[in-house]
Enzyme design. Structure first.
Site, short mmCIF file in Angstrom:
data_model
loop_
_atom_site.label_atom_id
_atom_site.label_comp_id
_atom_site.label_asym_id
_atom_site.label_seq_id
_atom_site.Cartn_x
_atom_site.Cartn_y
_atom_site.Cartn_z
N SER A 139 0.83 -1.05 0.10
CA SER A 139 -0.02 -0.10 -0.04
C SER A 139 0.86 1.23 0.02
O SER A 139 2.26 1.20 0.06
CB SER A 139 -0.78 -0.14 1.30
OG SER A 139 -0.27 -0.02 2.55
N LYS A 186 -0.17 4.28 7.75
CA LYS A 186 -1.11 3.01 8.00
C LYS A 186 -0.46 1.69 8.25
O LYS A 186 -0.92 1.08 9.03
CB LYS A 186 -2.15 3.40 6.93
CG LYS A 186 -3.30 4.41 6.89
CD LYS A 186 -4.25 3.96 5.73
CE LYS A 186 -5.36 5.23 5.62
NZ LYS A 186 -6.14 5.01 4.67
N ASP A 202 2.67 1.49 -4.76
CA ASP A 202 1.52 2.06 -5.63
C ASP A 202 1.06 0.93 -6.73
O ASP A 202 2.25 0.70 -7.64
CB ASP A 202 1.52 3.33 -6.19
CG ASP A 202 0.20 3.89 -6.38
OD1 ASP A 202 -0.56 3.13 -7.29
OD2 ASP A 202 0.03 5.01 -6.20
N SER A 223 -14.43 -6.76 -6.45
CA SER A 223 -15.32 -5.92 -7.44
C SER A 223 -16.43 -5.19 -6.48
O SER A 223 -16.30 -5.30 -5.41
CB SER A 223 -15.88 -6.75 -8.67
OG SER A 223 -16.59 -5.62 -9.41
N LYS A 241 -21.30 -1.49 -7.92
CA LYS A 241 -21.26 -0.49 -8.99
C LYS A 241 -20.71 -0.67 -10.09
O LYS A 241 -20.99 0.21 -11.17
CB LYS A 241 -20.35 0.60 -8.23
CG LYS A 241 -21.22 1.39 -6.85
CD LYS A 241 -20.28 2.15 -6.15
CE LYS A 241 -20.98 2.57 -4.93
NZ LYS A 241 -21.06 1.49 -3.82
N LYS A 276 -14.53 0.14 -12.52
CA LYS A 276 -14.28 -1.03 -11.95
C LYS A 276 -14.79 -2.26 -12.96
O LYS A 276 -14.48 -3.42 -12.94
CB LYS A 276 -15.25 -1.31 -10.49
CG LYS A 276 -14.36 -0.52 -9.48
CD LYS A 276 -13.12 -1.10 -9.15
CE LYS A 276 -13.12 -2.30 -8.49
NZ LYS A 276 -11.64 -3.08 -7.93
N ASN A 278 -21.59 -2.23 -0.64
CA ASN A 278 -21.00 -1.70 0.85
C ASN A 278 -21.09 -2.91 1.92
O ASN A 278 -22.21 -3.29 2.03
CB ASN A 278 -21.80 -0.42 1.11
CG ASN A 278 -21.44 0.63 0.01
OD1 ASN A 278 -20.45 0.69 -0.61
ND2 ASN A 278 -22.39 1.83 -0.13
N GLY A 327 -21.30 -1.20 7.92
CA GLY A 327 -20.54 -0.23 8.98
C GLY A 327 -19.27 0.15 8.42
O GLY A 327 -18.62 0.72 9.20
N THR A 381 -31.96 9.40 1.17
CA THR A 381 -31.83 9.90 0.00
C THR A 381 -32.96 9.74 -0.83
O THR A 381 -33.56 10.47 -1.53
CB THR A 381 -30.62 9.33 -0.80
OG1 THR A 381 -30.66 7.82 -0.70
CG2 THR A 381 -29.25 9.65 -0.26
#
Length: 327
Positions: free
Chosen positions: A37, A42, A63, A126, A129, A141, A169, A172, A195
Site C-alpha cells: 500500500s 497506516k 502503488d 469488485s 457499482k 471497476k 457496501n 458499517g 436519499t
C-alpha cells in the site's frame, strides 16, 4: 489451502485488508502475508496492531501504478488479493484521470506482475457499482473486471488463474450509511437523512466478504465472478432499527447513486449458476483447458437478475438490530 502460502494484499491497510489478514492468521498458518500500500503511517499502525504476528507480516510501500515495484513485491508470492482502488464516487468524478490510473492501469499492472512472477491465483475485489455503471468509479471497476477475466487468455501453460469477487457496501464500513446515522444519533439528532424512501441495499459483513474470497481462492478455475447470496433491507427499516420513531428527511439520490444494488444482470443470466450460498457468473469465453466450470449448481433461468429489490430474503427491523450488534 493457505497453509505455508505467501499472500500479497494490494491496498492491504484498508478495512478489508486488515480483516482478511486477521482472519487468515487466525484460521490458517500462512508462510507470509505481504501488505502492499501507499500510506506509511497506516502500515506503521497496522504493524503495531499485528505485532504478535510480526514474523509473518511484511510491509511494502508501493502503488499499483508502479509495475516495477509491484513485480518486486510479487517475488515468491502464491496468491494475490487485489483490494487497492480509488472508491469514493465524488472523488472519482472530480479526479477521473487518477481513478483510471489506479483502478484500470493498476489492474493491468497486477495482472502483468502475476503473469511474470509465477503467482498461482489472483482474486480481485469488485463492486455492485461495476454492474450497469452510472458513475466513473463503477465504470473503472467494470473495465477492471473485464481485464481480470480476460487475463486468463494470457496464462498459456502457466499455473495461474484470475477470478473476481463482487459485493456491495460492507455493513458499517467507511462511507456507508450506518456510520453517518451513528454520528447523528451520538450527537443527539432526532432526524435522519434518507436519499430515497424506496432505497434498498444488500447486507454483507466483512467476514462474509472474506469467506467469499477464500472460496474463490479454493475453487476458481479462471474468469469466474463469485457473488454471495445475502439478505436485503430497506434503508427506512435501518433508520427505524437505529433510532426508533426517528423523523426521516428525504434528501434525494446523490449523483452517481443507485436506488437498488444489483449483482447479477439479466444479460449475465446466460452463464450464471446458483449454488447453496452463492452465485457464480462464468466467463462467456474459454481460453485454456483449466477453465472447467463446476456445473453442480443450478443454471438460473433466462432473464434472471439478482438485485436488492427482487431478493427473496429480507431483514426485518429486529433482524437489523441484531446484526448491528455484531458491527
Amino acid at each position: 489451502m493457505l497453509t505455508n502460502k505467501t499472500i500479497l494484499i494490494t491496498g492491504g491497510t484498508g478495512s478489508f485488508g486488515k480483516s482478511f489478514t486477521k482472519y487468515v492468521l487466525t484460521h490458517y498458518a500462512p508462510k507470509k502475508i505481504i501488505i502492499y500500500s501507499r500510506d506509511e503511517f497506516k502500515q506503521w499502525a497496522m504493524a503495531d496492531e499485528f505485532k504478535e504476528y510480526a514474523e509473518k507480516l511484511r510491509f511494502f510501500i508501493g502503488d499499483v501504478r508502479d509495475l516495477a515495484r509491484l513485480k518486486r513485491a510479487c517475488e515468491g508470492v502464491d496468491y494475490i488479493i487485489h483490494a487497492a482502488a480509488l472508491k469514493q464516487v465524488p472523488s472519482c468524478e472530480y479526479n477521473p484521470n487518477e481513478a483510471i490510473k489506479t483502478n484500470i492501469h493498476g489492474a493491468m499492472n497486477v495482472i502483468d506482475a502475476a503473469l511474470d512472477c509465477g503467482v498461482h491465483k489472483v482474486v480481485a475485489l469488485s463492486t455492485d457499482k461495476a454492474v450497469n455503471p452510472v458513475n466513473l468509479y463503477g465504470g473503472t471497476k467494470l473495465v477492471s473486471d473485464k481485464l481480470f477475466v480476460a487475463a486468463n487468455a494470457y496464462a498459456g501453460n502457466k499455473d495461474v488463474c484470475f477470478s473476481i469477487v463482487r459485493y456491495g457496501n460492507v455493513a458499517g464500513s467507511r462511507g456507508s450509511i450506518i456510520p453517518i446515522f451513528e454520528k447523528i444519533i451520538r450527537e443527539g439528532g432526532t432526524e435522519l437523512p434518507i436519499t430515497d424512501t424506496r432505497m434498498t441495499r444488500f447486507w454483507i459483513s466483512l467476514t462474509q466478504g472474506i469467506e467469499l474470497v477464500i472460496k474463490a481462492l479454493a475453487e476458481a478455475k479462471g474468469g469466474e465472478t463469485f457473488i454471495s447470496k445475502i439478505p436485503s433491507f430497506k434503508v427506512t427499516d435501518l433508520a427505524e432499527a437505529m433510532l426508533p420513531g426517528a423523523k426521516l428527511k428525504e434528501i434525494g439520490i446523490r449523483p452517481g447513486e443507485k436506488l437498488h444494488e444489483i449483482m447479477v444482470t439479466t444479460e449475465d443470466s446466460a452463464t450464471t449458476y446458483e449454488y447453496d450460498k452463492h452465485f457464480i457468473v462464468y466467463p462467456q469465453m474459454t481460453w485454456n483447458n483449466r477453465q472447467q466450470p463446476d456445473l453442480s449448481g443450478k443454471k438460473v433461468t433466462d432473464g434472471f437478475s439478482y438485485s436488492s429489490d427482487n431478493n427473496t430474503e429480507w431483514l426485518s427491523v429486529e433482524d437489523i438490530r441484531e446484526r448491528l450488534k455484531e458491527i
